[in-house]
Design an enzyme around this catalytic site. Sequence first.
Site, PDB file in Angstrom:
ATOM      1  N   GLU A 165       1.885   4.839   8.017  1.00 52.06           N
ATOM      2  CA  GLU A 165       1.973   5.255   9.424  1.00 52.06           C
ATOM      3  C   GLU A 165       3.053   6.313   9.597  1.00 52.06           C
ATOM      4  OE1 GLU A 165       2.384   2.032  12.191  1.00 52.06           O
ATOM      5  OE2 GLU A 165       0.584   1.017  11.441  1.00 52.06           O
TER       6      GLU A 165
ATOM      7  N   ASP B  23      -2.601  -3.761   7.933  1.00 52.12           N
ATOM      8  CA  ASP B  23      -1.516  -4.716   8.185  1.00 52.12           C
ATOM      9  C   ASP B  23      -1.753  -5.493   9.481  1.00 52.12           C
ATOM     10  OD1 ASP B  23      -1.011  -2.630   9.902  1.00 52.12           O
ATOM     11  OD2 ASP B  23       1.087  -2.361   9.320  1.00 52.12           O
ATOM     12  N   SER B  24      -2.836  -5.132  10.209  1.00 52.28           N
ATOM     13  CA  SER B  24      -3.267  -5.939  11.354  1.00 52.28           C
ATOM     14  C   SER B  24      -3.559  -7.370  10.902  1.00 52.28           C
ATOM     15  CB  SER B  24      -4.509  -5.322  12.006  1.00 52.28           C
ATOM     16  OG  SER B  24      -5.507  -5.065  11.043  1.00 52.28           O
TER      17      SER B  24
ATOM     18  N   LYS C 131      -2.235   3.536   2.854  1.00 46.43           N
ATOM     19  CA  LYS C 131      -2.105   4.215   4.147  1.00 46.43           C
ATOM     20  C   LYS C 131      -0.691   4.023   4.663  1.00 46.43           C
ATOM     21  CE  LYS C 131      -4.383   2.666   8.014  1.00 46.43           C
ATOM     22  NZ  LYS C 131      -3.278   2.195   8.881  1.00 46.43           N
TER      23      LYS C 131
ATOM     24  N   ASP D 281      -2.817  -0.917   3.577  1.00 46.63           N
ATOM     25  CA  ASP D 281      -1.687  -0.454   4.396  1.00 46.63           C
ATOM     26  C   ASP D 281      -0.369  -0.750   3.713  1.00 46.63           C
ATOM     27  OD1 ASP D 281      -2.364   0.845   6.738  1.00 46.63           O
ATOM     28  OD2 ASP D 281      -2.669  -1.005   7.872  1.00 46.63           O
TER      29      ASP D 281
ATOM     30  N   GLU E 259      -5.296   6.987  15.898  1.00 47.73           N
ATOM     31  CA  GLU E 259      -5.516   5.783  16.708  1.00 47.73           C
ATOM     32  C   GLU E 259      -5.123   6.022  18.169  1.00 47.73           C
ATOM     33  OE1 GLU E 259      -3.923   2.176  15.012  1.00 47.73           O
ATOM     34  OE2 GLU E 259      -4.336   1.014  16.817  1.00 47.73           O
TER      35      GLU E 259
HETATM   36  O1  KIV Z   1      -3.999  -2.291  10.411  1.00 40.95           O
HETATM   37  C1  KIV Z   1      -5.070  -1.851  10.845  1.00 40.95           C
HETATM   38  O2  KIV Z   1      -6.043  -2.589  11.085  1.00 40.95           O
HETATM   39  C2  KIV Z   1      -5.162  -0.421  11.092  1.00 40.95           C
HETATM   40  C3  KIV Z   1      -6.373   0.080  11.833  1.00 40.95           C
HETATM   41  C4  KIV Z   1      -6.280  -0.292  13.261  1.00 40.95           C
HETATM   42  C5  KIV Z   1      -6.570   1.530  11.660  1.00 40.95           C
HETATM   43  O3  KIV Z   1      -4.307   0.307  10.724  1.00 40.95           O
END
Ligand code: KIV
Length: 264
Positions: free
Chosen positions: A114, A44-45, A112, A83, A181
């Site tokens: 969090e 989600d970055s 994924k 994510d 992280e």
């Molecule tokens: O969203 C992302 O890029 C991440 C990584 C930093 C692990 O969750």
Amino acid sequence: MIKNVRDFYKKKREKSKISMVTCYDFWSAKIIAKTSIDSILVGDSLAMVMHGHPSTLMADTEMMAFHTSAVFRGAPGKFIVADMPFLSFRKGVAEAAENAGILMKAGASAVKLEGIEGHEDVVTHLIQSGIPVMGHLGLTPQSIHTIGGYRVQATEIDEKKHLAACARNLEQLGVFSLVLECVPAALAAEISRSLSIPVIGIGAGSDTDGQVLVLQDMLGMDSAFKPKFLRTFMNGEKMISEALEQYASDVVSRKFPDESESYS
Ligand code: KIV
């Protein structure tokens, strides 16, 4: 190369390190597809890197699915983790399953999530529904406002114990892997040793079972972004700027196109 969750466990058993990068689009996915990178994360970055938002909170399931499907078209053979964005798994099991389903149908091989506290039931339900789940602890950017900034996590003894307990709980719930992280290297090493699932680190030292980096960060696309944990493997910003300047100059000076680049 990793094809499925069993390959993650195999790599852990064989003490073979796992390489993972983020990817958000078709053309980067096509390049990654031809490499030995084990797995892709549609993180989600992308809300920050691709859309210029100030945090990952602005990602939603539609945005994640849009990018996941582009990555899947570029790298259909890779194990793709997508994510689950901010709040998409915090409004009950049914809505979480609906959102995870959208990402899986877009081409993800796993999702994924969090954190853990308050959505243990979601993790269990997704796994029981046939959706592999990767955990993510330590610095969890979706909680940036409660954390109070991007900084190393679990530096105090009680925080370390808490993080290790959360990691154990996630393993017991059945996640196939865990991202850690920005945590002290010694803690990440200890957690990696104590779990039978692979731990993928980012800013978590060298003794995890694998590493993940944001593609644009490792390619040096933003010279202003220099966290301690980041190694840049090329100076992408400089190389791309120079290529663009060369192109502009060749156009202005009429060097491009030449005869060989023109139709007779
Ligand atoms: O969203 C992302 O890029 C991440 C990584 C930093 C692990 O969750």
